[in-house]
Scaffold this active site. Structure first.
Site, PDB file in Angstrom:
ATOM      1  N   HIS A  15       0.881  -1.172   0.000  1.00 24.35           N
ATOM      2  CA  HIS A  15       0.000   0.000   0.000  1.00 24.35           C
ATOM      3  C   HIS A  15       0.918   1.221   0.000  1.00 24.35           C
ATOM      4  CE1 HIS A  15      -3.974  -1.940   0.593  1.00 24.35           C
ATOM      5  NE2 HIS A  15      -3.176  -2.960   0.868  1.00 24.35           N
ATOM      6  N   CYS A  66      -7.507  -1.188   3.443  1.00 22.96           N
ATOM      7  CA  CYS A  66      -8.215  -2.203   4.214  1.00 22.96           C
ATOM      8  C   CYS A  66      -9.073  -1.496   5.243  1.00 22.96           C
ATOM      9  CB  CYS A  66      -7.215  -3.139   4.902  1.00 22.96           C
ATOM     10  SG  CYS A  66      -8.027  -4.292   6.021  1.00 22.96           S
TER      11      CYS A  66
HETATM   12  P1  HMG Z   1     -17.490 -13.190  12.709  1.00 24.38           P
HETATM   13  O1  HMG Z   1     -18.538 -12.180  12.999  1.00 24.38           O
HETATM   14  O2  HMG Z   1     -16.518 -13.547  13.790  1.00 24.38           O
HETATM   15  O3  HMG Z   1     -18.072 -14.536  12.060  1.00 24.38           O
HETATM   16  O4  HMG Z   1     -16.691 -12.696  11.425  1.00 24.38           O
HETATM   17  P2  HMG Z   1     -19.130 -15.594  12.430  1.00 24.38           P
HETATM   18  O5  HMG Z   1     -18.613 -16.897  11.910  1.00 24.38           O
HETATM   19  O6  HMG Z   1     -19.517 -15.480  13.882  1.00 24.38           O
HETATM   20  O7  HMG Z   1     -20.356 -15.145  11.516  1.00 24.38           O
HETATM   21  C1  HMG Z   1     -21.100 -13.955  11.754  1.00 24.38           C
HETATM   22  C2  HMG Z   1     -22.092 -13.734  10.620  1.00 24.38           C
HETATM   23  O8  HMG Z   1     -21.401 -13.571   9.371  1.00 24.38           O
HETATM   24  C3  HMG Z   1     -23.036 -14.915  10.406  1.00 24.38           C
HETATM   25  O9  HMG Z   1     -24.241 -14.383   9.908  1.00 24.38           O
HETATM   26  C4  HMG Z   1     -22.370 -15.694   9.288  1.00 24.38           C
HETATM   27  O10 HMG Z   1     -23.279 -16.452   8.531  1.00 24.38           O
HETATM   28  C5  HMG Z   1     -21.803 -14.561   8.423  1.00 24.38           C
HETATM   29  P3  HMG Z   1     -25.514 -14.104  10.875  1.00 24.38           P
HETATM   30  O11 HMG Z   1     -25.789 -15.435  11.496  1.00 24.38           O
HETATM   31  O12 HMG Z   1     -25.044 -13.076  11.879  1.00 24.38           O
HETATM   32  O13 HMG Z   1     -26.527 -13.581   9.923  1.00 24.38           O
HETATM   33  N1  HMG Z   1     -20.634 -14.983   7.629  1.00 24.38           N
HETATM   34  C6  HMG Z   1     -20.548 -14.851   6.296  1.00 24.38           C
HETATM   35  N2  HMG Z   1     -21.401 -14.346   5.374  1.00 24.38           N
HETATM   36  C7  HMG Z   1     -21.013 -14.383   4.092  1.00 24.38           C
HETATM   37  N3  HMG Z   1     -19.796 -14.854   3.692  1.00 24.38           N
HETATM   38  C8  HMG Z   1     -18.931 -15.353   4.576  1.00 24.38           C
HETATM   39  C9  HMG Z   1     -19.294 -15.364   5.942  1.00 24.38           C
HETATM   40  N4  HMG Z   1     -18.679 -15.790   7.055  1.00 24.38           N
HETATM   41  C10 HMG Z   1     -19.516 -15.560   8.084  1.00 24.38           C
HETATM   42  N5  HMG Z   1     -17.755 -15.814   4.173  1.00 24.38           N
HETATM   43  C11 HMG Z   1     -15.446 -13.109   9.406  1.00 24.38           C
HETATM   44  C12 HMG Z   1     -15.630 -13.467  10.877  1.00 24.38           C
HETATM   45  C13 HMG Z   1     -14.127 -13.713   8.962  1.00 24.38           C
HETATM   46  C14 HMG Z   1     -16.608 -13.675   8.600  1.00 24.38           C
HETATM   47  C15 HMG Z   1     -15.418 -11.566   9.278  1.00 24.38           C
HETATM   48  O14 HMG Z   1     -14.524 -11.058  10.225  1.00 24.38           O
HETATM   49  C16 HMG Z   1     -15.041 -11.077   7.917  1.00 24.38           C
HETATM   50  O15 HMG Z   1     -15.740 -11.319   6.934  1.00 24.38           O
HETATM   51  N6  HMG Z   1     -13.899 -10.332   7.827  1.00 24.38           N
HETATM   52  C17 HMG Z   1     -13.408  -9.868   6.559  1.00 24.38           C
HETATM   53  C18 HMG Z   1     -12.658  -8.589   6.730  1.00 24.38           C
HETATM   54  C19 HMG Z   1     -12.069  -8.177   5.409  1.00 24.38           C
HETATM   55  O16 HMG Z   1     -12.556  -8.538   4.356  1.00 24.38           O
HETATM   56  N7  HMG Z   1     -10.976  -7.392   5.456  1.00 24.38           N
HETATM   57  C20 HMG Z   1     -10.335  -6.944   4.278  1.00 24.38           C
HETATM   58  C21 HMG Z   1      -9.626  -8.039   3.537  1.00 24.38           C
HETATM   59  S1  HMG Z   1      -7.990  -8.373   4.127  1.00 24.38           S
HETATM   60  C22 HMG Z   1      -7.015  -7.171   3.383  1.00 24.38           C
HETATM   61  O17 HMG Z   1      -7.519  -6.268   2.767  1.00 24.38           O
HETATM   62  C23 HMG Z   1      -5.525  -7.306   3.448  1.00 24.38           C
HETATM   63  C24 HMG Z   1      -4.902  -7.780   2.122  1.00 24.38           C
HETATM   64  O18 HMG Z   1      -5.209  -6.891   1.069  1.00 24.38           O
HETATM   65  C25 HMG Z   1      -3.365  -7.884   2.265  1.00 24.38           C
HETATM   66  C26 HMG Z   1      -2.728  -6.623   2.889  1.00 24.38           C
HETATM   67  O19 HMG Z   1      -2.942  -5.510   2.386  1.00 24.38           O
HETATM   68  O20 HMG Z   1      -1.991  -6.828   3.849  1.00 24.38           O
HETATM   69  C27 HMG Z   1      -5.419  -9.167   1.736  1.00 24.38           C
HETATM   70 MG    MG Z   2      -4.177  -5.015   0.716  1.00 27.03          MG
END
Ligand code: HMG
Ligand code: MG
Length: 297
Positions: free
Chosen positions: A209, A240
């Site tokens: 980034h 992010c």
């Molecule tokens: P949580 O709240 O701990 O998860 O989140 P949970 O398992 O308790 O589930 C909560 C709710 O989310 C439930 O729904 C699940 O069904 C739903 P509810 O019963 O409340 O209606 N759920 C989902 N829905 C759709 N798709 C799914 C999914 N999983 C659970 N896959 C979780 C844990 C990992 C899901 C959450 O924290 C999350 O989605 N985080 C993503 C954050 C993110 O995307 N960050 C940016 C990407 S990383 C990045 O950018 C860095 C990178 O570019 C490299 C760098 O720059 O270093 C890669």
């Molecule tokens: Mg990134």
């Protein structure tokens, strides 16, 4: 110093870029973006992310977008998945490559995915198992490799440990992410060298980034170490949402300009990329984050 002759650019704009833009563009525009990028010569385009839509509302339309794109032969369209639920959503629309992600910092992982590093890796195991059976390729990301917005310093040994684990578990490539753009070239080089002591350089990528304007310098230092895969985002979009202050990724246009200017092949048509970046900036209602695009008339 031995620079690679060719570099593969992994275009992460449709995912890493759009996940952190204030303006949410329509699914049809995301599809057009990816289709346009597919015509530039890029071979790897991260299309979207099947994370929780509550956590990243910008990409809640992941299934619609993925199902709508024109997939070109010879181009990979990986998608980000945090857990088996994400993997299943991705497979339901035909994804053949996914990316899993963790971080070298415990504090960041907790904020980003509500899990410790070890817990996040536990969650990958069933994904990797299923992917192997389904013939799906898995890429891995290690975030916060040069610093963390919550814990500050990150030990290189922690980066090495997580990268080695991902590679051992079956990720064909591990992308090392400076999530908050805090690194400088000497640190980037030392970190990459340490990881390459445990994971073959051919299986490593770098992901910078540009928060502090260091990304191109960091990329150059890493190219000199032998890395040949570079992540970048069209128009310098993104960041992010769980890393305060993380500005956009390095702009793809600027990376292509630098590489081609150094005689390193990318296979990417810069004029088409600039056009696409300009079009995207207009959809987002802001200036392009690419210096090359701003300079082109
Ligand atoms: P949580 O709240 O701990 O998860 O989140 P949970 O398992 O308790 O589930 C909560 C709710 O989310 C439930 O729904 C699940 O069904 C739903 P509810 O019963 O409340 O209606 N759920 C989902 N829905 C759709 N798709 C799914 C999914 N999983 C659970 N896959 C979780 C844990 C990992 C899901 C959450 O924290 C999350 O989605 N985080 C993503 C954050 C993110 O995307 N960050 C940016 C990407 S990383 C990045 O950018 C860095 C990178 O570019 C490299 C760098 O720059 O270093 C890669
Ligand atoms: Mg990134």
């Amino acid at each position: 110093m031995s620079l690679p002759a060719q570099v593969r650019i992994v275009e992460v704009g449709p995912r890493d870029g759009l996940q952190n833009e204030k303006t949410i563009i329509a699914a049809a525009d995301k599809i057009e973006l990816i289709n346009r990028l597919s015509d530039t010569g890029l071979r790897s385009i991260e299309a979207t992310s099947f994370v929780s839509p509550k956590w990243v509302p910008q990409l809640a339309d992941a299934a619609e977008v993925y199902a709508g794109i024109r997939r070109r032969d010879g181009v990979a369209y990986p998608v980000l998945v945090p857990n088996l639920q994400g993997y299943e959503r991705a497979r339901a629309v035909g994804a053949t490559e996914v990316a899993v992600f963790s971080a070298a910092s415990e504090a960041f992982n907790r904020k980003n995915i509500n899990a410790s590093i070890d817990e996040s890796i536990e969650r990958f195991l069933p994904i990797l198992e299923r992917a192997a059976a389904d013939g799906v390729k898995v890429r891995g990301y290690v975030s916060t490799v040069l610093g963390c917005p919550y814990q500050g310093e990150v030990a290189v040994a922690d980066v090495v440990r997580v990268a080695r684990r991902m590679h051992t578990l079956g990720c064909y490539e591990v992308s090392l992410g400076d999530t908050i753009g805090i690194g400088t070239p000497g640190k980037a080089r030392a970190m990459l060298r340490a990881v390459a002591g445990e994971v073959p350089m051919a299986a490593l990528a770098v992901h910078f980034h540009d928060t502090r304007g260091q990304a191109l310098a960091n990329i150059l230092a890493c190219l000199e170490e032998g890395v040949a895969v570079v992540d970048a985002a069209i128009s310098g979009t993104g960041g992010c949402p769980y890393a305060p202050g993380a500005s956009g990724n390095v702009a793809s246009e600027d990376v292509v300009y630098m590489l081609e200017g150094m005689g390193i092949g990318t296979g990417v048509d810069l004029a088409k990329l600039v056009d696409t970046g300009r079009w995207l900036a207009s959809r987002l209602g802001r200036a392009s984050g690419s210096k090359v695009t701003l300079a082109a008339h």
